[in-house]
Design a protein around this motif. Structure first.
Motif, PDB file in Angstrom:
ATOM      1  N   PHE A 110     -53.015  66.268  35.975  1.00 14.16           N
ATOM      2  CA  PHE A 110     -51.650  65.927  36.032  1.00 14.16           C
ATOM      3  C   PHE A 110     -51.168  64.504  35.929  1.00 14.16           C
ATOM      4  CE2 PHE A 110     -47.847  65.265  38.797  1.00 14.16           C
ATOM      5  CZ  PHE A 110     -47.035  66.238  38.256  1.00 14.16           C
ATOM      6  N   ILE A 141     -43.666  72.053  39.935  1.00 12.84           N
ATOM      7  CA  ILE A 141     -44.652  72.154  38.716  1.00 12.84           C
ATOM      8  C   ILE A 141     -44.873  73.613  38.187  1.00 12.84           C
ATOM      9  CG2 ILE A 141     -47.101  71.006  38.117  1.00 12.84           C
ATOM     10  CD1 ILE A 141     -46.585  69.264  40.651  1.00 12.84           C
ATOM     11  N   ASP A 142     -44.958  73.621  37.032  1.00  8.58           N
ATOM     12  CA  ASP A 142     -45.382  74.842  36.219  1.00  8.58           C
ATOM     13  C   ASP A 142     -44.694  76.133  37.035  1.00  8.58           C
ATOM     14  OD1 ASP A 142     -46.818  73.329  34.322  1.00  8.58           O
ATOM     15  OD2 ASP A 142     -48.664  73.879  35.313  1.00  8.58           O
ATOM     16  N   SER A 177     -54.013  64.863  41.427  1.00  6.82           N
ATOM     17  CA  SER A 177     -54.431  65.289  39.884  1.00  6.82           C
ATOM     18  C   SER A 177     -55.724  66.206  40.057  1.00  6.82           C
ATOM     19  CB  SER A 177     -54.401  64.206  38.988  1.00  6.82           C
ATOM     20  OG  SER A 177     -53.296  63.651  38.661  1.00  6.82           O
ATOM     21  N   TYR A 180     -55.260  69.360  42.057  1.00  6.93           N
ATOM     22  CA  TYR A 180     -54.326  70.451  41.463  1.00  6.93           C
ATOM     23  C   TYR A 180     -55.381  71.021  40.379  1.00  6.93           C
ATOM     24  CZ  TYR A 180     -50.357  72.458  39.211  1.00  6.93           C
ATOM     25  OH  TYR A 180     -49.386  73.309  38.658  1.00  6.93           O
ATOM     26  N   SER A 186     -55.225  73.635  35.340  1.00  6.51           N
ATOM     27  CA  SER A 186     -55.334  72.244  34.320  1.00  6.51           C
ATOM     28  C   SER A 186     -55.007  72.628  32.996  1.00  6.51           C
ATOM     29  CB  SER A 186     -56.623  71.727  34.326  1.00  6.51           C
ATOM     30  OG  SER A 186     -57.684  72.647  34.045  1.00  6.51           O
ATOM     31  N   THR A 189     -50.069  70.945  28.965  1.00  8.41           N
ATOM     32  CA  THR A 189     -48.977  70.421  29.150  1.00  8.41           C
ATOM     33  C   THR A 189     -48.508  71.004  30.584  1.00  8.41           C
ATOM     34  OG1 THR A 189     -48.510  70.138  26.922  1.00  8.41           O
ATOM     35  CG2 THR A 189     -46.367  70.333  28.443  1.00  8.41           C
ATOM     36  N   PHE A 190     -47.844  69.944  31.334  1.00  7.94           N
ATOM     37  CA  PHE A 190     -47.389  70.746  32.727  1.00  7.94           C
ATOM     38  C   PHE A 190     -45.878  70.343  32.532  1.00  7.94           C
ATOM     39  CE2 PHE A 190     -51.520  68.621  33.372  1.00  7.94           C
ATOM     40  CZ  PHE A 190     -51.938  69.458  34.523  1.00  7.94           C
ATOM     41  N   GLU A 191     -45.128  71.623  32.907  1.00  8.04           N
ATOM     42  CA  GLU A 191     -43.865  71.736  33.180  1.00  8.04           C
ATOM     43  C   GLU A 191     -43.368  71.384  34.303  1.00  8.04           C
ATOM     44  OE1 GLU A 191     -42.040  72.607  30.515  1.00  8.04           O
ATOM     45  OE2 GLU A 191     -43.398  72.833  29.145  1.00  8.04           O
ATOM     46  N   VAL A 192     -42.504  70.173  34.530  1.00  8.66           N
ATOM     47  CA  VAL A 192     -41.983  69.442  35.747  1.00  8.66           C
ATOM     48  C   VAL A 192     -40.452  69.715  35.855  1.00  8.66           C
ATOM     49  CG1 VAL A 192     -42.017  67.496  37.096  1.00  8.66           C
ATOM     50  CG2 VAL A 192     -43.968  68.078  35.910  1.00  8.66           C
ATOM     51  N   ALA A 207     -50.983  66.284  29.472  1.00  7.76           N
ATOM     52  CA  ALA A 207     -51.901  66.120  30.409  1.00  7.76           C
ATOM     53  C   ALA A 207     -52.747  64.714  30.183  1.00  7.76           C
ATOM     54  CB  ALA A 207     -53.159  67.293  30.504  1.00  7.76           C
TER      55      ALA A 207
END
Length: 483
Positions: A110, A141-142, A177, A180, A186, A189-192, A207
């Motif tokens: 993250f 997050i996600d 990070s 998580y 892991s 790409t993280f959707e925030v 990431a």
């Protein structure tokens, strides 16, 4: 030796490569058996917070899950609830050769540095190239609400004695990070979803790597200062900062530092002393005992007893102090239904130091005030009624326990198939004369609870220190008016 000295021991002793593999049920059961045997033989008070019947049920449930192949990460996660049930902040569970906070994922982490308080989190920095502004509140997050993420991670973290969570929050602030990635996900790409004064917004964040995170931390760490230091705010007020109870080769001698500092405090007639113990994870037990003599007004006992699990040789492969294993027959004796360690300075009656400080004392604590630091703070707290100047605790509850903790020398064993190192503190330190404290599973609870805000973090404003100094000044003014 306590919490902050242990990681280097693991890395030096068991520096083995990580090999991606799937473990068979037979291999899992072999490692499980070693894990359980080690806890039973080495942990001095395994059932302190969780009764044996409950623990036996947890072991049975866990063993039943090991009937199918697992990756090492799956095994690591499956075993973690057993460690959480110990409620022992010193327990170590480290994949050999890896940073304990990044045991598996190193490339898909993250990318935001966060600050956690309660069920909320705010951005304090970017490890990567993301455009989420500092101060933004993280909503999800996600697709997972941040409150749910926080509660999930708190439930699998071990850095706390008893039912404390302060140390866990401090770990989240530093290593979110890694946690998580280990216990949740892991992705690439993280959707925030985040919120600023302009409303909510969404971002897709690539990431980052473990190396990138560590480079950011190194670049942004505060300027180095001496770990033990004495400063003056005015002619009546001093601040004594002790960042750790151990020293490296370049640090000043602790005993000499205390001797010189308290002599100077006495000569200057200091009436208000702020003792800053925040972020001090501990170190050498004898240092805590020594410091306590500089605040005592009468002889006192530091430890009531130091318990160990057994006197005989362990039945499993283990690394521990060779000196202790050789001479334990002299230092360990039977007491009641267990054994106690007898050769420790803190078990003897202690005398106040000639230059002991007797004025008003303000002690700053937080979630990473741990181990030796919590022991020392508990001694101050328990004895404060006998001090003429009084003791006031300010900040956040300590991560370490008030009445006891498990630490000292460690027994370290490596599980043969998963190559995960289990480190167990062999000594149970029980503080003397603390029976009046009503909470058996808590740390030192401050008289004034002060939580830093996100604005404090971003502006580097030390709200806790400023509160202590204002309190000292107000009490001084009140005293002057009554004279």
């Amino acid at each position: 030796m306590k919490h902050s000295l242990l990681l280097s021991c693991f890395l030096l002793i068991f520096r083995l490569p990580i090999i991606a593999q799937t473990l068979t049920p037979e291999q899992l059961q072999t490692d499980f058996a070693r894990f359980r045997t080690a806890l039973n033989e080495a942990h001095p008070e395994m059932y302190r917070y969780t009764p044996k019947p409950t623990f036996d049920s947890l072991f049975a449930v866990t063993a039943a899950k090991l009937n199918q192949p697992m990756t090492r990460q799956e095994f690591y996660v499956t075993m973690t609830p057993l460690l959480v049930a110990l409620r022992d902040g010193h327990i170590k569970w480290i994949v050999s050769g890896r940073d304990e906070h990044y045991p598996f994922a190193t490339e898909k982490l993250f990318p935001l540095k966060l600050y956690f308080l309660g069920n909320k989190a705010w951005v304090t920095g970017n490890y990567g190239t993301g455009n989420v502004p500092a101060g933004a509140e993280i909503i999800s997050i996600d697709g997972q609400p941040i409150a749910a993420i926080i509660q999930r991670l708190l439930s699998v973290m071990t850095f706390a004695d008893g039912n404390r969570v302060g140390g866990k929050y401090e770990d989240l602030n530093q290593y979110f990070s890694g946690y998580y990635a280990t216990f949740m996900a892991s992705p690439d790409t993280f959707e925030v979803i985040f919120k600023t004064r302009d409303g909510e917004a969404k971002a897709a964040l690539p990431a980052v790597t473990e190396a990138g995170i560590k480079a950011y931390v190194e670049k942004n760490k505060p300027a180095a200062q001496k770990p033990f230091r004495l400063t003056y705010k005015d002619s009546n007020t001093a601040v004594l900062t002790i960042e750790r109870f151990w020293a490296d080769k370049t640090d000043p001698d602790f005993g000499s530092f205390l001797k010189d500092s308290f002599r100077e405090i006495k000569q200057k007639g200091i009436q208000n002393l702020v003792l800053d113990l925040r972020h001090n994870e501990g170190g050498e037990e004898s240092w805590g005992v020594l410091l306590a003599t500089y605040f005592a007004e009468k002889p006192f006992r530091y430890y009531d007893q130091i318990r160990v699990r057994q006197k005989k040789k362990y039945s499993f492969p283990v690394w521990t102090s060779k000196l202790y294993m050789k001479f334990r027959w002299l230092a360990v004796k039977k007491q009641g239904d267990g054994y106690v360690f007898t050769k420790q300075r803190g078990l003897k009656m202690q005398k106040p130091n000639h230059d002991a400080y007797h004025g008003s004392l303000y002690v700053l604590i937080n979630g990473t005030s741990f181990s030796v630091t919590s022991e020392f703070a508990a001694r101050l707290h328990a004895d404060r009624k006998s001090r003429s100047g009084g003791v006031t605790f300010i900040g956040q509850e300590t991560g370490g326990g008030y009445k006891l903790d498990t630490s000292g020398l460690f027994a370290i064993t490596q599980l043969p198939n998963s190559k995960i190192d289990l480190g167990i503190g062999m000594f149970g330190f029980h503080m003397a004369n603390v029976s009046d404290y009503p909470h058996h599973d808590r740390g030192i609870i401050p008289d004034h609870q002060i939580d830093p805000t996100i604005d404090d973090i971003l502006n580097r404003y030390d709200r806790i220190m400023e509160y202590a100094l204002k309190l000292a000044q107000s009490q001084k003014s009140a005293l002057t008016r009554t004279e």
